[in-house]
Structure formats: structure tokens, C-alpha cells
Write a protein that holds these residues in place. Structure first.
Motif, short mmCIF file in Angstrom:
data_model
loop_
_atom_site.label_atom_id
_atom_site.label_comp_id
_atom_site.label_asym_id
_atom_site.label_seq_id
_atom_site.Cartn_x
_atom_site.Cartn_y
_atom_site.Cartn_z
N PRO A 1 -12.60 27.54 -19.73
CA PRO A 1 -13.61 26.93 -18.86
C PRO A 1 -14.74 27.91 -18.57
O PRO A 1 -14.53 29.12 -18.46
CB PRO A 1 -12.82 26.61 -17.58
N GLU B 1 -17.06 29.79 -9.57
CA GLU B 1 -16.34 28.60 -10.03
C GLU B 1 -15.96 28.76 -11.49
O GLU B 1 -16.74 29.26 -12.31
CB GLU B 1 -17.22 27.35 -9.85
N GLY C 1 -13.90 26.23 -14.19
CA GLY C 1 -13.17 24.99 -14.40
C GLY C 1 -13.11 24.14 -13.15
O GLY C 1 -14.12 23.84 -12.53
N LYS C 2 -11.90 23.82 -12.72
CA LYS C 2 -11.71 22.95 -11.55
C LYS C 2 -11.53 23.70 -10.25
O LYS C 2 -11.39 23.08 -9.19
CB LYS C 2 -10.49 22.05 -11.78
N TYR D 1 -10.04 23.26 -5.05
CA TYR D 1 -9.49 22.76 -6.31
C TYR D 1 -9.93 21.32 -6.48
O TYR D 1 -9.58 20.45 -5.67
CB TYR D 1 -7.96 22.88 -6.29
N ASN D 2 -10.70 21.07 -7.52
CA ASN D 2 -11.13 19.70 -7.84
C ASN D 2 -10.03 19.03 -8.66
O ASN D 2 -9.97 19.17 -9.88
CB ASN D 2 -12.44 19.72 -8.62
N SER E 1 -9.57 15.94 -9.30
CA SER E 1 -10.21 14.98 -10.19
C SER E 1 -11.68 14.89 -9.80
O SER E 1 -12.15 15.60 -8.91
CB SER E 1 -9.54 13.61 -10.08
N GLU E 2 -12.41 14.01 -10.46
CA GLU E 2 -13.82 13.84 -10.11
C GLU E 2 -13.99 13.29 -8.70
O GLU E 2 -15.04 13.48 -8.08
CB GLU E 2 -14.50 12.88 -11.10
N LYS F 1 -10.95 16.44 -3.93
CA LYS F 1 -11.14 17.88 -3.82
C LYS F 1 -10.33 18.42 -2.66
O LYS F 1 -10.39 17.89 -1.55
CB LYS F 1 -12.63 18.20 -3.62
#
Length: 328
Positions: free
Chosen positions: A25, A76, A78-79, A107-108, A110-111, A114
Motif C-alpha cells: 500500500p 497513512e 493502506g487502510k 482503521y478504515n 471499509s469505505e 472507520k
């Protein structure tokens, strides 16, 4: 030969795609911040006592004064990511018990989901600690009496293009370095098209607060912000409402007004004092990064809560502030 070329192209495409999928990432680092200072004087009260000022946070000392230096580093990959927000100077010291204004990781999942853990500024209210995020330089009674920061865990959900939801559990309000007694606060925010309803229940600290924050564009150049709140902690609390009309006269100059009504409430006091405050602010931007804010403010109380130039108790206080804010 044609089939061999076709097979070669297909294999090349496959391996390039596979390599792209397995690449690490991308890392992203950002660095930003701000500096601010101001001059303040009273029109209707002496200027030799720093305590003769509205009972609101920051911008309350006489003469030339310092605000704060704010440095924000974010990373940041990746997620996941992290933010370190450091503050120095009187404004930062008044807002936070340490130089760590914010310090959190996220930590994301998903879209649309968070998770954030650490110390972060409050989700309640229209105004914030950093002067870069406020139109008026001085702050309101609602902001000054509400929470500044929380330490805990929160989850943000994007439910649709218009709807959002935040749920969180925190230490006591503004107790940000550790948990001293094992009690916790819970919070929630429901958002719809930039209108937010905020709830906080902190039994051992602030108590219960409900807050609405929003606004709308009346025209392309005319915005009206709105904030209203009610708080109660075992018979002690406050309520009030603010309106923030702001008109953009040119690309560089915006003129705005904050009108506020603030009422304290206490079971122990028969007639709680209230304050009505009007703040007129100009915001002039120079080369995108330097902002000059001249500001006239009049606070009027229901009782004699201020002092006039003859050192007599009076109901009102008139003052002037001009601030310089540099953001980078």
C-alpha cells in the motif's frame, strides 16, 4: 506466430496485474499547522486587569497576546493511519492539559466504516479549538462550557450519501490522559446533509448534553450557521443558541456575525444569570495563508457581571480584538 504473440501478451498482462495487486500500500505523510497572535482592548472597562473579559475561552488577555502554535502530522498506509496534533502557547494550554491536542490511530474497515482510538477533539458544537477552524476569533459561551476533547474509541459509519452515524465510548469528558475512576461516557452523532444532532452522556463528568450543529447556504455568497445546546448535570447546567450569518463580499473579504443567547441553570439559584452577546468579525485573507480578523464584541448580562471604567459593576462589556492567523 500470431498465437504465440497473443499468448505472450496475455501472460504479460496477467503478471503485471498480479504484481500491481501484490504491491505494498502507498504511504502518505502530511504536515500542516498554524500560528496566531492578537491584540485586545476593552472599550467599557479597564485594560490593566486581564480578568476583565467575557467569561469565554481564549482571547481574554489585554494588549498584544499570543494564541497558539499548532503542528499536525498525519501518516497513512493502506487502510490504517495515525494523527499527532501538537499545540503550544496560551490557547493550547487552556484547551489541553498537555501539548497533545489530538493523538489517535484509525482503521478504515471499509469505505463506509472507520474505527478511531486515542484522543480527539469533541464532536459537539459549532466551534473548535484551532482558530483556523472558526470564523470568529473569540469563542462562544456554548463552546466554552461544552467539552473540548475525548479519549476513547469511536466508530464512524457512512450510511448513505446524506446520512452518517458515529458511536463512541470515552473516558470522562476532558480527562484525556488516563481513566481516574473507571467511569465512562458514551456519545453519538447522527448527520444528515451537513446537519448534526449530537448526544453525550457522562454521568461522572459533564452529565448529559444534546447539541445541534448545522447551517445552510442562503445564497452563493451568504451562509448561515446554527448551533443550539442543552446540558444538565444533576441540576446544574446550561442552554443556549447561536446564529452565524456570514457574507462573502469579495474573494478575500468575508464579514460575519455571531449572535448568542446563553443561560445557566442551577437548582440552588432562583434566578440564573443569562448573557446575550453580539460579535462582528471581518476575515481578510492575504495570499491564501495569512488571515487578519478584526472583531468588535458586546456582551450583555441579565445581571451586573462586568466592571466599567469606574470599577463599578455593570451589565455590559464592549471590546475589540484584531488577530493574525497564519496557516501552513
Amino acid at each position: 506466430m500470431k498465437h504465440v504473440l497473443t499468448l505472450t501478451l496475455l501472460l504479460t498482462t496477467f503478471f503485471v496485474s498480479a504484481q500491481e495487486d501484490t504491491e505494498a500500500p502507498k504511504k502518505k505523510f502530511t504536515f500542516e499547522g498554524s500560528l496566531d497572535a492578537y491584540f485586545r482592548t476593552n472599550f467599557t472597562a479597564p485594560n490593566d486587569d486581564n480578568q476583565i473579559a467575557p467569561e469565554t475561552s481564549f482571547a481574554d488577555t489585554a494588549g498584544f497576546s499570543l494564541g497558539m502554535a499548532n503542528i499536525i502530522a498525519a501518516y497513512e498506509k493502506g487502510k490504517v493511519g495515525a494523527v499527532a496534533d501538537l499545540v503550544f502557547g496560551p490557547r493550547g494550554e487552556a484547551a489541553s492539559s498537555t501539548v497533545l491536542n489530538q493523538l489517535y490511530a484509525y482503521y478504515n474497515i471499509s469505505e463506509n466504516t472507520k474505527l478511531t482510538i486515542g484522543k480527539f477533539n469533541t464532536f459537539l458544537g459549532y466551534e473548535v479549538i484551532s482558530p483556523v477552524g472558526n470564523f470568529n476569533y473569540s469563542t462562544s459561551y456554548l463552546f466554552s462550557n461544552g467539552p473540548f476533547s475525548h479519549t476513547g474509541l469511536k466508530a464512524d459509519f457512512t450510511l448513505s450519501e446524506d446520512f452518517s452515524l458515529m458511536l463512541g465510548v470515552f473516558n470522562q469528558t476532558d480527562v484525556t490522559e488516563f481513566n481516574p475512576d473507571g467511569s465512562y461516557a458514551i456519545g453519538a452523532q447522527v448527520g444528515y446533509s451537513d446537519q448534526f444532532l449530537n448526544l453525550l452522556y457522562d454521568k461522572a463528568g459533564l452529565g448529559f448534553e444534546i447539541d445541534y450543529t448545522g447551517g445552510f447556504d442562503a445564497t452563493e455568497d451568504f451562509f448561515i450557521g446554527i448551533n443550539a445546546a442543552y446540558a444538565d448535570n444533576k441540576g446544574e447546567g446550561f442552554y443556549g443558541a447561536n446564529i452565524y450569518p456570514q457574507y462573502k463580499t469579495t474573494e478575500s473579504l468575508t464579514i460575519g456575525l455571531r449572535g448568542e443567547f446563553f443561560q445557566t441553570q442551577s437548582d440552588a439559584i432562583a434566578d440564573d444569570p443569562s448573557v446575550f452577546a453580539i460579535t462582528l468579525t471581518g476575515s481578510y485573507v492575504i495570499d491564501e495563508d495569512l488571515i487578519i480578523k478584526p472583531e468588535f464584541r458586546v456582551d450583555s448580562g441579565s445581571e451586573d457581571i462586568f466592571i466599567d471604567t469606574d470599577l463599578m459593576a455593570t451589565k455590559s462589556l464592549g471590546s475589540f480584538v484584531v488577530a493574525a492567523i497564519y496557516k501552513f
